[in-house]
Write a protein that holds these residues in place. Structure first.
Motif, PDB file in Angstrom:
ATOM      1  N   ASN A  80      90.716  18.035  37.398  1.00 38.22           N
ATOM      2  CA  ASN A  80      89.832  18.848  38.391  1.00 38.22           C
ATOM      3  C   ASN A  80      89.793  20.392  37.907  1.00 38.22           C
ATOM      4  O   ASN A  80      89.501  21.289  38.773  1.00 38.22           O
ATOM      5  N   ARG A  81      89.944  20.510  36.427  1.00 38.71           N
ATOM      6  CA  ARG A  81      89.849  21.945  35.876  1.00 38.71           C
ATOM      7  C   ARG A  81      89.203  21.719  34.487  1.00 38.71           C
ATOM      8  O   ARG A  81      89.440  20.556  33.848  1.00 38.71           O
ATOM      9  N   GLY A  82      88.986  22.644  33.852  1.00 37.99           N
ATOM     10  CA  GLY A  82      88.381  22.744  32.614  1.00 37.99           C
ATOM     11  C   GLY A  82      87.902  23.962  32.123  1.00 37.99           C
ATOM     12  O   GLY A  82      87.719  25.076  33.002  1.00 37.99           O
ATOM     13  N   LYS A  83      87.395  24.098  30.956  1.00 34.90           N
ATOM     14  CA  LYS A  83      86.729  25.100  30.458  1.00 34.90           C
ATOM     15  C   LYS A  83      85.159  25.164  30.382  1.00 34.90           C
ATOM     16  O   LYS A  83      84.763  24.149  29.939  1.00 34.90           O
ATOM     17  N   ILE A  84      84.445  25.825  30.684  1.00 35.32           N
ATOM     18  CA  ILE A  84      82.872  26.019  30.570  1.00 35.32           C
ATOM     19  C   ILE A  84      82.377  26.073  28.886  1.00 35.32           C
ATOM     20  O   ILE A  84      82.647  27.175  28.450  1.00 35.32           O
ATOM     21  N   ILE A  85      81.795  25.208  28.665  1.00 34.05           N
ATOM     22  CA  ILE A  85      81.252  25.202  27.194  1.00 34.05           C
ATOM     23  C   ILE A  85      79.790  25.714  27.216  1.00 34.05           C
ATOM     24  O   ILE A  85      79.465  26.176  26.303  1.00 34.05           O
ATOM     25  N   LEU A  86      78.951  25.056  28.021  1.00 37.33           N
ATOM     26  CA  LEU A  86      77.503  25.543  27.941  1.00 37.33           C
ATOM     27  C   LEU A  86      76.900  25.720  29.486  1.00 37.33           C
ATOM     28  O   LEU A  86      77.644  24.857  30.512  1.00 37.33           O
ATOM     29  N   THR A  87      76.106  26.438  29.859  1.00 37.57           N
ATOM     30  CA  THR A  87      75.435  26.569  31.077  1.00 37.57           C
ATOM     31  C   THR A  87      74.070  26.653  30.937  1.00 37.57           C
ATOM     32  O   THR A  87      73.349  26.993  29.910  1.00 37.57           O
ATOM     33  N   GLY A  88      73.209  26.175  32.003  1.00 37.13           N
ATOM     34  CA  GLY A  88      71.945  25.978  32.038  1.00 37.13           C
ATOM     35  C   GLY A  88      71.410  27.569  32.158  1.00 37.13           C
ATOM     36  O   GLY A  88      72.122  28.744  32.326  1.00 37.13           O
ATOM     37  N   GLU A  89      69.901  28.052  32.302  1.00 40.31           N
ATOM     38  CA  GLU A  89      69.485  29.191  32.494  1.00 40.31           C
ATOM     39  C   GLU A  89      69.512  29.723  33.966  1.00 40.31           C
ATOM     40  O   GLU A  89      69.408  30.900  34.266  1.00 40.31           O
ATOM     41  N   GLY A  90      69.934  28.778  34.728  1.00 38.58           N
ATOM     42  CA  GLY A  90      69.973  29.273  36.017  1.00 38.58           C
ATOM     43  C   GLY A  90      68.869  28.366  37.152  1.00 38.58           C
ATOM     44  O   GLY A  90      68.079  27.779  36.361  1.00 38.58           O
ATOM     45  N   LYS A  91      68.662  28.308  38.161  1.00 40.96           N
ATOM     46  CA  LYS A  91      68.114  27.612  39.039  1.00 40.96           C
ATOM     47  C   LYS A  91      67.167  28.516  39.697  1.00 40.96           C
ATOM     48  O   LYS A  91      67.169  29.459  40.325  1.00 40.96           O
ATOM     49  N   LYS A  92      65.642  27.910  39.889  1.00 38.88           N
ATOM     50  CA  LYS A  92      64.655  28.906  40.369  1.00 38.88           C
ATOM     51  C   LYS A  92      64.240  28.208  41.794  1.00 38.88           C
ATOM     52  O   LYS A  92      64.387  26.999  42.144  1.00 38.88           O
ATOM     53  N   HIS A  93      63.863  29.189  42.443  1.00 40.98           N
ATOM     54  CA  HIS A  93      63.508  28.638  43.917  1.00 40.98           C
ATOM     55  C   HIS A  93      62.251  27.889  43.915  1.00 40.98           C
ATOM     56  O   HIS A  93      61.249  28.456  43.203  1.00 40.98           O
ATOM     57  N   TRP A  94      62.036  26.756  44.533  1.00 44.43           N
ATOM     58  CA  TRP A  94      60.978  25.907  44.637  1.00 44.43           C
ATOM     59  C   TRP A  94      59.879  26.657  45.093  1.00 44.43           C
ATOM     60  O   TRP A  94      58.694  26.017  44.549  1.00 44.43           O
ATOM     61  N   GLU A  95      59.782  27.504  45.703  1.00 44.69           N
ATOM     62  CA  GLU A  95      58.512  28.030  46.249  1.00 44.69           C
ATOM     63  C   GLU A  95      58.254  29.480  45.713  1.00 44.69           C
ATOM     64  O   GLU A  95      57.099  29.725  45.273  1.00 44.69           O
ATOM     65  N   THR A  96      59.026  30.232  45.620  1.00 41.14           N
ATOM     66  CA  THR A  96      59.044  31.669  45.140  1.00 41.14           C
ATOM     67  C   THR A  96      59.125  31.877  43.879  1.00 41.14           C
ATOM     68  O   THR A  96      58.651  32.937  43.054  1.00 41.14           O
ATOM     69  N   GLY A  97      59.791  30.907  43.104  1.00 42.38           N
ATOM     70  CA  GLY A  97      60.034  30.903  41.647  1.00 42.38           C
ATOM     71  C   GLY A  97      61.142  32.036  41.242  1.00 42.38           C
ATOM     72  O   GLY A  97      61.474  32.406  40.208  1.00 42.38           O
ATOM     73  N   GLN A  98      61.890  32.528  42.378  1.00 44.56           N
ATOM     74  CA  GLN A  98      63.094  33.561  42.054  1.00 44.56           C
ATOM     75  C   GLN A  98      64.013  32.872  41.493  1.00 44.56           C
ATOM     76  O   GLN A  98      64.591  31.877  41.639  1.00 44.56           O
TER      77      GLN A  98
END
Length: 247
Positions: A80-98
């Motif tokens: 239940n623990r670990g080190k982050i190796i890679l991440t995505g670019e982030g999540k966009k709001h489905w309506e505003t694109g934020q």
């Protein structure tokens, strides 16, 4: 398997000499490229997490801590623990694109729920693909300690209040009325900055450090990490929306 540049070179030779094309030759640049494997099978390029997905290299708790404390169940526990190796670019709001910024950063050691994410074998080692929101908190070193914990997003660290027994006039010990609410009341120890709204600002947190809160049943992630419980206290992580009342 032949790369495109090698194919063009050999194709021109074939036209001149009439020789058959080999099937397994790779050019020097292809041979120098690092290959990746997923579940033991070679894939054509390394994994790239999408959106708010993070790739975490997992590890289990130490069986013997630096303090000399032995953890008998550490080897059999679910990571239940670990080190982050890679991440995505982030999540966009489905309506505003934020774009919602990522709370998780590459290189962070993170703690997450035992049943969160998708377990995979990547490059021969155990990893988990999970959402950024599944990371409960980050910490320094190999094992989480209160002093180095940093709560993510709208996560709240709560120290559970201990129950008190009530003695009847007859002298018989009975469970108090708190028994029915066992494990759902505690003191706020640490908090995250809040979840990001579509306008880029953080939603306000319902409580402050030091508040006593009542939270929803079955909403908490219990921390059985011995570094946090050596003094006999129990800690849970809840979300801001799980808080029902405070005082």
């Amino acid at each position: 398997q032949i790369c495109f540049r090698t194919f063009l070179f050999l194709f021109s030779i074939q036209n001149l000499s009439g020789l058959a094309l080999p099937k397994t030759i790779k050019c020097r640049s292809c041979l120098s490229m690092k290959t990746a494997t997923l579940e033991g099978n070679e894939i054509r390029k390394p994994l790239e997490p999408f959106g708010d997905t993070v790739l975490v290299k997992t590890y289990k708790a130490k069986e013997v801590l630096d303090s000399g404390l032995f953890l008998p169940n550490a080897s059999n526990s679910t990571p239940n623990r670990g080190k982050i190796i890679l991440t995505g670019e982030g999540k966009k709001h489905w309506e505003t694109g934020q774009m919602y910024p990522m709370h998780s950063k590459v290189g962070q050691s993170v703690f997450f729920g035992r049943y969160d994410g998708l377990s995979i074998k990547y490059n021969g080692e155990d990893h988990i693909l999970m959402r950024d929101d599944d990371c409960l908190f980050s910490f320094e070193g190999d094992e989480p300690q209160l002093s180095s914990m940093e709560m993510h997003a709208d996560k709240i660290l709560v120290k559970i209040q201990k129950e008190k027994e009530i003695v009847k006039a007859s002298g018989v010990l009975v469970a108090s009325s708190v028994e029915a609410r066992k494990g759902t009341v505690g003191e706020v120890i640490k908090m995250g900055p809040g979840k990001i709204a579509p306008n880029g600002k953080s939603f306000p947190m319902h409580c402050e450090i030091g508040d006593i809160v009542k939270f929803r049943d079955f909403s908490a992630e219990w921390l059985d990490t011995d570094e946090l419980n050596v003094d006999g206290d129990e800690y849970v992580v809840i979300k801001n929306t799980d808080v029902m009342a405070k005082w």
